[in-house]
Design a protein around this motif. Sequence first.
Motif, PDB file in Angstrom:
ATOM      1  N   ASN A 204       4.546  -7.808   6.205  1.00 20.64           N
ATOM      2  CA  ASN A 204       4.940  -9.225   6.273  1.00 20.64           C
ATOM      3  C   ASN A 204       4.605  -9.966   4.983  1.00 20.64           C
ATOM      4  O   ASN A 204       4.336 -11.165   4.998  1.00 20.64           O
ATOM      5  N   LEU A 205       4.631  -9.243   3.875  1.00 21.19           N
ATOM      6  CA  LEU A 205       4.366  -9.816   2.560  1.00 21.19           C
ATOM      7  C   LEU A 205       5.624  -9.707   1.704  1.00 21.19           C
ATOM      8  O   LEU A 205       6.462  -8.830   1.922  1.00 21.19           O
ATOM      9  N   PRO A 206       5.794 -10.579   0.713  1.00 23.03           N
ATOM     10  CA  PRO A 206       6.969 -10.506  -0.160  1.00 23.03           C
ATOM     11  C   PRO A 206       6.973  -9.228  -0.991  1.00 23.03           C
ATOM     12  O   PRO A 206       5.925  -8.631  -1.252  1.00 23.03           O
ATOM     13  N   LYS A 207       8.158  -8.834  -1.416  1.00 19.91           N
ATOM     14  CA  LYS A 207       8.295  -7.591  -2.177  1.00 19.91           C
ATOM     15  C   LYS A 207       7.588  -7.647  -3.530  1.00 19.91           C
ATOM     16  O   LYS A 207       7.370  -6.615  -4.164  1.00 19.91           O
ATOM     17  N   LEU A 208       7.229  -8.856  -3.964  1.00 21.58           N
ATOM     18  CA  LEU A 208       6.489  -8.977  -5.226  1.00 21.58           C
ATOM     19  C   LEU A 208       5.188  -8.173  -5.201  1.00 21.58           C
ATOM     20  O   LEU A 208       4.702  -7.736  -6.238  1.00 21.58           O
ATOM     21  N   VAL A 209       4.643  -7.977  -4.004  1.00 25.24           N
ATOM     22  CA  VAL A 209       3.353  -7.282  -3.884  1.00 25.24           C
ATOM     23  C   VAL A 209       3.522  -5.768  -3.935  1.00 25.24           C
ATOM     24  O   VAL A 209       2.597  -5.039  -4.274  1.00 25.24           O
ATOM     25  N   ASN A 210       4.714  -5.280  -3.611  1.00 20.79           N
ATOM     26  CA  ASN A 210       4.912  -3.842  -3.449  1.00 20.79           C
ATOM     27  C   ASN A 210       4.489  -2.998  -4.644  1.00 20.79           C
ATOM     28  O   ASN A 210       3.844  -1.959  -4.470  1.00 20.79           O
ATOM     29  N   PRO A 211       4.835  -3.381  -5.885  1.00 22.89           N
ATOM     30  CA  PRO A 211       4.405  -2.553  -7.021  1.00 22.89           C
ATOM     31  C   PRO A 211       2.889  -2.401  -7.110  1.00 22.89           C
ATOM     32  O   PRO A 211       2.386  -1.346  -7.517  1.00 22.89           O
ATOM     33  N   PHE A 212       2.162  -3.420  -6.709  1.00 30.06           N
ATOM     34  CA  PHE A 212       0.701  -3.359  -6.757  1.00 30.06           C
ATOM     35  C   PHE A 212       0.173  -2.449  -5.649  1.00 30.06           C
ATOM     36  O   PHE A 212      -0.790  -1.699  -5.857  1.00 30.06           O
ATOM     37  N   ILE A 213       0.807  -2.503  -4.486  1.00 35.65           N
ATOM     38  CA  ILE A 213       0.418  -1.613  -3.394  1.00 35.65           C
ATOM     39  C   ILE A 213       0.662  -0.159  -3.799  1.00 35.65           C
ATOM     40  O   ILE A 213      -0.208   0.709  -3.624  1.00 35.65           O
ATOM     41  N   LEU A 214       1.837   0.100  -4.368  1.00 34.82           N
ATOM     42  CA  LEU A 214       2.180   1.461  -4.766  1.00 34.82           C
ATOM     43  C   LEU A 214       1.323   1.948  -5.932  1.00 34.82           C
ATOM     44  O   LEU A 214       1.138   3.156  -6.101  1.00 34.82           O
ATOM     45  N   PHE A 215       0.805   1.015  -6.723  1.00 33.27           N
ATOM     46  CA  PHE A 215      -0.099   1.397  -7.815  1.00 33.27           C
ATOM     47  C   PHE A 215      -1.434   1.887  -7.263  1.00 33.27           C
ATOM     48  O   PHE A 215      -1.979   2.907  -7.712  1.00 33.27           O
ATOM     49  N   PHE A 216      -1.966   1.184  -6.267  1.00 32.88           N
ATOM     50  CA  PHE A 216      -3.285   1.530  -5.739  1.00 32.88           C
ATOM     51  C   PHE A 216      -3.246   2.662  -4.713  1.00 32.88           C
ATOM     52  O   PHE A 216      -4.265   3.329  -4.491  1.00 32.88           O
ATOM     53  N   PHE A 217      -2.083   2.886  -4.099  1.00 32.68           N
ATOM     54  CA  PHE A 217      -2.006   3.904  -3.045  1.00 32.68           C
ATOM     55  C   PHE A 217      -2.496   5.270  -3.519  1.00 32.68           C
ATOM     56  O   PHE A 217      -3.357   5.879  -2.870  1.00 32.68           O
ATOM     57  N   PRO A 218      -1.991   5.831  -4.633  1.00 27.54           N
ATOM     58  CA  PRO A 218      -2.465   7.155  -5.052  1.00 27.54           C
ATOM     59  C   PRO A 218      -3.918   7.167  -5.498  1.00 27.54           C
ATOM     60  O   PRO A 218      -4.585   8.195  -5.409  1.00 27.54           O
ATOM     61  N   ILE A 219      -4.411   6.031  -5.961  1.00 33.18           N
ATOM     62  CA  ILE A 219      -5.825   5.964  -6.353  1.00 33.18           C
ATOM     63  C   ILE A 219      -6.710   6.084  -5.120  1.00 33.18           C
ATOM     64  O   ILE A 219      -7.664   6.873  -5.084  1.00 33.18           O
ATOM     65  N   LEU A 220      -6.380   5.349  -4.080  1.00 33.02           N
ATOM     66  CA  LEU A 220      -7.189   5.341  -2.864  1.00 33.02           C
ATOM     67  C   LEU A 220      -6.994   6.600  -2.024  1.00 33.02           C
ATOM     68  O   LEU A 220      -7.859   6.953  -1.219  1.00 33.02           O
ATOM     69  N   SER A 221      -5.871   7.290  -2.206  1.00 31.82           N
ATOM     70  CA  SER A 221      -5.647   8.540  -1.478  1.00 31.82           C
ATOM     71  C   SER A 221      -6.036   9.750  -2.325  1.00 31.82           C
ATOM     72  O   SER A 221      -5.699  10.883  -1.998  1.00 31.82           O
ATOM     73  N   LEU A 222      -6.727   9.489  -3.417  1.00 29.41           N
ATOM     74  CA  LEU A 222      -7.240  10.540  -4.316  1.00 29.41           C
ATOM     75  C   LEU A 222      -6.126  11.383  -4.925  1.00 29.41           C
ATOM     76  O   LEU A 222      -6.167  12.618  -4.931  1.00 29.41           O
ATOM     77  N   GLY A 223      -5.117  10.720  -5.415  1.00 32.33           N
ATOM     78  CA  GLY A 223      -4.099  11.406  -6.204  1.00 32.33           C
ATOM     79  C   GLY A 223      -2.807  11.720  -5.490  1.00 32.33           C
ATOM     80  O   GLY A 223      -1.903  12.308  -6.094  1.00 32.33           O
TER      81      GLY A 223
END
Length: 304
Positions: A204-223
């Motif tokens: 329920n957030l604007p798509k502006l946030v998506n690149p930041f989510i996708l940036f942190f996803f692999p970091i938090l999932s350990l690669g």
Amino acid sequence: MDLKTVDTLPKQKLHELILQIIFSPILAVIGLVVAWGLTHPKRNKVKGNPAKHGMTFQDIVFKSADHKTNLKGWLMEAANPVGTIIFSHGYRGSRTKSPINSLKLAKHYVEKGYNVLSFDYRNCGESEGNKSTVGALESKDLIGAIQYIKRNMTYKKIILMGWSTGGACAIMAAAKENVDAIIADSAFDNLETYLDDCLSEWTNLPKLVNPFILFFFPILSLGYHPRMVNPSKSLDKINCPVYFIHNQNDEKVPHTCSVRMHQAYQGVKKLWITSKGGHVKNHLSNQDYLINIDDFLDEAVKGS
């Protein structure tokens, strides 16, 4: 040429980019929090057991194909099994959630002559693990379940039946461990593209946030980057009948994901786009659900 139409899209993208730059500190924090939630979802408890539905079963524990993570589940046994159906639940689910009423579904197939193995993916239910990768490691968990059946039972037929992320995992697992049929209900075809297009439906957030989510996803999932979860890429490595099922009004995963996979797959295939049901609720809303799957299994498994 309509110059107004040509100019509008670049200006819109530039406008979004400027906003992302201006608000990048705030968007980065939001992206980090959301990515943490995606990779560390709250566990859903296992509720009930097969005995309450009149089924004979075993509590089982087996290792994921990563050779480290212990996974827990049930093996529900038919009297004279013709094969085993492995249930593959959805993201943030458990062996008794996503889909709803999974034990009732299991009973149906046990009565049809199939053993049913239902288990909790990592960081779900009662299994080990402390993070989710939305398919990258979960497909290894499913491979572990397939290998468990092949090691411990008289091998006949193995069918994978998955919902949403579980359907995507079924396709990816079958590309590395042979099975006899797949039923993929409400599955996405490419996680990176799907998240980029549809993540706002979950957050329920604007798509502006998506690149930041996708940036942190692999970091938090350990690669483990979302681009590593690509069922459509696995289709050319499987060789068994596949039944794609999707609701045309699915509010979480567009039905076009299943349409694209059905079009791309070169093997024996079937597609059913339902008119009611919603995300992973086709089995609750369509009276023909069990009939259609029974027909598919009769042709693809019992008839082969």
